[in-house]
Design an enzyme around this catalytic site. Sequence first.
Site: not given
Length: 546
Positions: A379, A515, A517
Site C-alpha cells: 500500500c 494488503h 497480509e
Amino acid sequence: MAIHYIFITGGVVSSLGKGIAIASLATLLESRKIKVTIIKLDPYINIDPGNMSPTQHGEVYVTEDGAETDLDLGHYERFINTKMTRLNNFTTGSIYSSVLKKERQGKYLGETIQVIPHITDEIKKRIIKGSEKADIALIEVGGTVGDIESLPFLEAIRQMSIDFGKKNIIYIHLTLIPYIKASGEIKTKPTQHSVKQLLSTGIQPDILICRSEHSMSKKECTKIALFCNVDRKAVILLKDVNSIYKIPKMLHVQKIDQLICERFNIKAPLADLSEWNQIIKNEKLSTGKIIIGIIGKYTKLPDAYKSVIEAIKHSGIKNKITVITKLINSQDIEKQGVFLLQNLDGILIPGGFGIRGIKGKLISAKYARENNIPYFGICLGMQIALIDFTKNVAKIKSANSIEFDQKCKFPIITTIQHCNQKNNHSILIKNDNHIKNAMRLGSNECNLTENCLSKKIYGKNIIIERHRHKYVINNNLIQIITPFGLKIAAKSKKENFIEIIEITNHPWFIGCQFHPEFISTPKNSHPLFIGFIQAAKKYQYSKKIS
C-alpha cells in the site's frame, strides 16, 4: 437445527487473548464438521475502528465486503475457513447510532428510548443476523467484566438465555491466574472475584478458561470449580506457549469441544487436527534464521502491524525457516541513517497514513533498491518505492504524492477521486462526511501482466485482493517512468488502477497497492510473502559466500 450460541467474556485484566481463544475453539468445532461463525462486540463509542489510531487500538482489519473492523477478526480468519463480513463486528457507537436514527425517523412511535429494551434489542438483533448461516455462533464481548461500557452487551447476552433457552446457550469466561514469584504460588482469588462480578450481571459461566504462566494442580482446579460453581471438567487451563497455533490442540486435549457438543446435544465426528499438527511440526523443522525489517511509524504497539507480522510468520513456516521480525521506526532512520538497516535480509514497508516518518521510509526504499536487498512495499510501501524511483532513477525531483504535498508539480501519487474522474469508473468506497478523501475498501479483482515476477509467483492470470487506501498511482504520469526500468505487473480489472509494480533490474523488488497480509493464514500462506521470504533467504546466502 437451531442455532447455538457461545458467549465469551473476559475478566481480571484486558489483553488476555479472548480473540485467540475463541478462534482456536472455533477451529476445533469446525474440524468436527460443525459450521461456525464468530462475532466481536466492541464496547467503544466509535462507529468502527477506521478512524482510530493504530497506536491505541492496533491495526484495522478489512473484510472481503469492505468493512473496517477490529483486529480480532484477523485472528478469526487465520484460524477458521468462514470469511468475516461487516455483520461480524459491531460497536456500542454503531448500536446507538442505529437506534437514534430509527428514533429520528419515528420508528419507535414516540416511545421513550432506553438502554433496556431498545439498545439491548438492537444488540440481540445484530447477533442473530450475524449468526444466521451457522450451527454454532461464538460471540466475543470486548473489554472486561466490570467495564461500564460493556454493561449493555452483558445484559443483551443474559437476555438471550431467556429468549432461546439455556440449552442453546453456553457462557465461557476467560480469566487470569497470576503467579506470585515471591511466594512461588499461583492465585485463584482474582478469578473468583471476576466470576462474582459476572454473576452480578445475571450470568453464571458454564466454562472457565484460565490463562497462566504456570500449570495448575488438580487441587487448584478443583478449588476454582468449587468457588466459581462450575463443573470440574469445565475448568480449562491455557498455559503460555511459544506459538498461538498450538492452542487448538491444547483445548482439544482438555476435551472442551466434546464438552460443548454434549451440552448442545450435537452429534459430530471427532476433531481432525492433522493440518494444525503439520503446522506445528513445520515450525519445529526450521533450518535457519533470517531477519526482516518492518519500517513503520506505529512501532510502539506491534499490534499495529499484526497481520503483516503473522503473514511473515506463515511464510516462514511454509519455507521451514525461522523469521525474526524487527520493527524499526522510520523516524529513527531519519535521525540515525541507514545504520539501522544493516544486517537485514529483507525490508518491508507496510501501509499507513500521513507525512510523519515518510523521509525515513524513502531512505529505506532507496537503500533496498541500491543494495539489491529484497523489498516488499504494501500500500503506502508501494507508493514510497515509486516516489523514490521517480525522484532518484527517473530524476524527476519534483515528484511526490499529493498526500504529502498538495501543490507538487509531478503528482505521481494522486487521489482516488481524481482517477475516477479521468477513468469514469465507480468503485466501492467509504466516504462519510468526516473523512476528507474517499477510501477504497474490500476485495477487488486484478489482472496480472505477462512476463512479470508477480505472475510467476501467483501462477495465475487473475487475483482477488483486499484494499484499504485513499491514494493511487497516477495513470496519466506513469508512462513517463516505466522506460527507466519500472514494470507495471498488475492492474485492477474494473478501474484500471495500478496494483503491482516491480523493478526489473532488481532481484526481488515488489510493491502492491492491496494488503496481501489480510488473506494469509498458517494453512495457506500468501504467495507474495512466500516469495519475499525465499528471496530474503537467498540474499542471506549470497552475503555469506561473497
